[in-house]
Design a protein around this motif. Structure first.
Motif, PDB file in Angstrom:
ATOM      1  N   PHE A 167       0.808  -1.225   0.000  1.00 10.75           N
ATOM      2  CA  PHE A 167       0.000   0.000   0.000  1.00 10.75           C
ATOM      3  C   PHE A 167       0.844   1.280   0.000  1.00 10.75           C
ATOM      4  O   PHE A 167       0.709   2.135   0.851  1.00 10.75           O
ATOM      5  N   LEU A 168       1.714   1.395  -0.995  1.00  8.93           N
ATOM      6  CA  LEU A 168       2.554   2.589  -1.122  1.00  8.93           C
ATOM      7  C   LEU A 168       1.860   3.726  -1.860  1.00  8.93           C
ATOM      8  O   LEU A 168       2.275   4.872  -1.754  1.00  8.93           O
ATOM      9  N   SER A 169       0.807   3.408  -2.622  1.00  7.47           N
ATOM     10  CA  SER A 169       0.198   4.442  -3.449  1.00  7.47           C
ATOM     11  C   SER A 169      -1.280   4.154  -3.684  1.00  7.47           C
ATOM     12  O   SER A 169      -1.631   3.082  -4.152  1.00  7.47           O
ATOM     13  N   ASP A 170      -2.130   5.119  -3.364  1.00  7.24           N
ATOM     14  CA  ASP A 170      -3.559   4.990  -3.665  1.00  7.24           C
ATOM     15  C   ASP A 170      -3.796   5.232  -5.151  1.00  7.24           C
ATOM     16  O   ASP A 170      -3.081   6.029  -5.769  1.00  7.24           O
ATOM     17  N   PRO A 171      -4.827   4.596  -5.733  1.00  9.15           N
ATOM     18  CA  PRO A 171      -5.151   4.876  -7.139  1.00  9.15           C
ATOM     19  C   PRO A 171      -5.541   6.345  -7.311  1.00  9.15           C
ATOM     20  O   PRO A 171      -6.408   6.847  -6.616  1.00  9.15           O
ATOM     21  N   ARG A 172      -4.838   7.044  -8.209  1.00  4.85           N
ATOM     22  CA  ARG A 172      -5.128   8.462  -8.443  1.00  4.85           C
ATOM     23  C   ARG A 172      -4.777   8.845  -9.882  1.00  4.85           C
ATOM     24  O   ARG A 172      -4.010   9.770 -10.131  1.00  4.85           O
ATOM     25  N   CYS A 173      -5.374   8.149 -10.812  1.00  4.35           N
ATOM     26  CA  CYS A 173      -5.126   8.370 -12.242  1.00  4.35           C
ATOM     27  C   CYS A 173      -6.026   9.467 -12.787  1.00  4.35           C
ATOM     28  O   CYS A 173      -7.100   9.714 -12.263  1.00  4.35           O
ATOM     29  N   LYS A 174      -5.601  10.051 -13.874  1.00  2.00           N
ATOM     30  CA  LYS A 174      -6.420  11.060 -14.536  1.00  2.00           C
ATOM     31  C   LYS A 174      -7.748  10.458 -14.988  1.00  2.00           C
ATOM     32  O   LYS A 174      -8.790  11.103 -14.881  1.00  2.00           O
ATOM     33  N   ALA A 175      -7.736   9.206 -15.454  1.00  2.00           N
ATOM     34  CA  ALA A 175      -8.978   8.556 -15.902  1.00  2.00           C
ATOM     35  C   ALA A 175      -9.985   8.477 -14.755  1.00  2.00           C
ATOM     36  O   ALA A 175     -11.183   8.672 -14.956  1.00  2.00           O
ATOM     37  N   LEU A 176      -9.497   8.208 -13.535  1.00  4.96           N
ATOM     38  CA  LEU A 176     -10.395   8.174 -12.368  1.00  4.96           C
ATOM     39  C   LEU A 176     -10.916   9.569 -12.043  1.00  4.96           C
ATOM     40  O   LEU A 176     -12.095   9.736 -11.749  1.00  4.96           O
ATOM     41  N   GLU A 177     -10.017  10.549 -12.084  1.00  3.68           N
ATOM     42  CA  GLU A 177     -10.431  11.925 -11.798  1.00  3.68           C
ATOM     43  C   GLU A 177     -11.512  12.374 -12.785  1.00  3.68           C
ATOM     44  O   GLU A 177     -12.501  12.975 -12.383  1.00  3.68           O
ATOM     45  N   ASP A 178     -11.318  12.056 -14.065  1.00  6.56           N
ATOM     46  CA  ASP A 178     -12.301  12.414 -15.078  1.00  6.56           C
ATOM     47  C   ASP A 178     -13.640  11.729 -14.817  1.00  6.56           C
ATOM     48  O   ASP A 178     -14.696  12.346 -14.924  1.00  6.56           O
ATOM     49  N   GLN A 179     -13.586  10.445 -14.452  1.00  8.96           N
ATOM     50  CA  GLN A 179     -14.818   9.703 -14.196  1.00  8.96           C
ATOM     51  C   GLN A 179     -15.555  10.275 -12.979  1.00  8.96           C
ATOM     52  O   GLN A 179     -16.764  10.462 -13.014  1.00  8.96           O
ATOM     53  N   HIS A 180     -14.813  10.574 -11.911  1.00  9.72           N
ATOM     54  CA  HIS A 180     -15.446  11.138 -10.723  1.00  9.72           C
ATOM     55  C   HIS A 180     -16.013  12.531 -10.999  1.00  9.72           C
ATOM     56  O   HIS A 180     -17.089  12.879 -10.513  1.00  9.72           O
ATOM     57  N   ALA A 181     -15.335  13.321 -11.822  1.00 13.63           N
ATOM     58  CA  ALA A 181     -15.831  14.653 -12.203  1.00 13.63           C
ATOM     59  C   ALA A 181     -17.118  14.511 -13.007  1.00 13.63           C
ATOM     60  O   ALA A 181     -18.067  15.273 -12.804  1.00 13.63           O
ATOM     61  N   ASP A 182     -17.169  13.542 -13.940  1.00 13.89           N
ATOM     62  CA  ASP A 182     -18.381  13.312 -14.730  1.00 13.89           C
ATOM     63  C   ASP A 182     -19.565  12.960 -13.821  1.00 13.89           C
ATOM     64  O   ASP A 182     -20.673  13.445 -14.012  1.00 13.89           O
ATOM     65  N   LYS A 183     -19.315  12.109 -12.809  1.00 15.40           N
ATOM     66  CA  LYS A 183     -20.387  11.723 -11.882  1.00 15.40           C
ATOM     67  C   LYS A 183     -20.869  12.927 -11.086  1.00 15.40           C
ATOM     68  O   LYS A 183     -22.056  13.102 -10.885  1.00 15.40           O
TER      69      LYS A 183
END
Length: 187
Positions: A167-183
């Motif tokens: 657990f060195l890094s949480d998922p934080r990709c641009k694709a996730l950010e875009d998806q969360h912004a769309d929601k």
């Protein structure tokens, strides 16, 4: 060839062999600086549909693997597709249904020498800052601790795995950010 020339050539060859690894290591260091360092266990997040799961990063596996429940193959536009469920064992109410075209089928030889046919699909997944669409073989992994096994097909050229860390890094990709912004925009 006289002995002096032979000795000079041998010395030059030996020097080249000793110096080459230093140059290779220097180049590897530059490349390594651009790779993300991940633990052997990390949270991953799939995109569309969205689900977060614990995953084992396995550099010994070529293809990544995903726990796929209730697999149902069907035809769509003349191509083979598969529908399957994925659930977080820590939160069983967190279950999503995927639909994807079958890219290929693989035969896996199990430890007991039995072979197993598995469908392979292409899915988008985020680990740390890395988002990639890669192939996943689908299998019932409910008896395993980790629902996702991340293989070299995902990690290659993007990550180094520290086998002593988790657990060195949480998922934080641009694709996730875009998806969360769309929601958020839809709500």
């Amino acid at each position: 060839m006289n002995s002096v020339v032979a000795a000079v050539l041998a010395a030059a060859l030996l020097s080249a062999c000793l110096i080459s690894p230093a140059f290779a290591a220097e180049g590897d260091d530059d490349r390594a600086r651009h790779l993300d360092i991940l633990g052997w266990v990390e949270f991953v997040e799939f995109v569309d549909p969205n689900i977060r799961l614990k995953a084992k990063l396995d550099t010994g596996a070529t293809t990544s693997s995903l726990n796929a429940l209730n697999q149902k193959r069907f035809k769509r536009n003349g191509k083979e597709w598969i529908r399957f469920d994925v659930e977080d064992p820590d939160e069983p109410e967190n279950r999503v249904t995927f639909e994807a075209p079958v890219v290929r089928n693989v035969r896996i030889r199990r430890h007991n020498d039995e072979t197993q046919r598995r469908p392979v699909v292409k899915l988008g997944m985020c680990v740390g800052r890395i988002y990639r669409e890669r192939q996943f073989s689908l299998i019932d992994r409910t008896e395993f601790v980790y629902q996702v096994l991340v293989g070299r097909n995902f990690l290659r050229d993007h990550a180094l795995v520290d086998s002593g860390e988790t657990f060195l890094s949480d998922p934080r990709c641009k694709a996730l950010e875009d998806q969360h912004a769309d929601k958020r925009n839809k709500d």
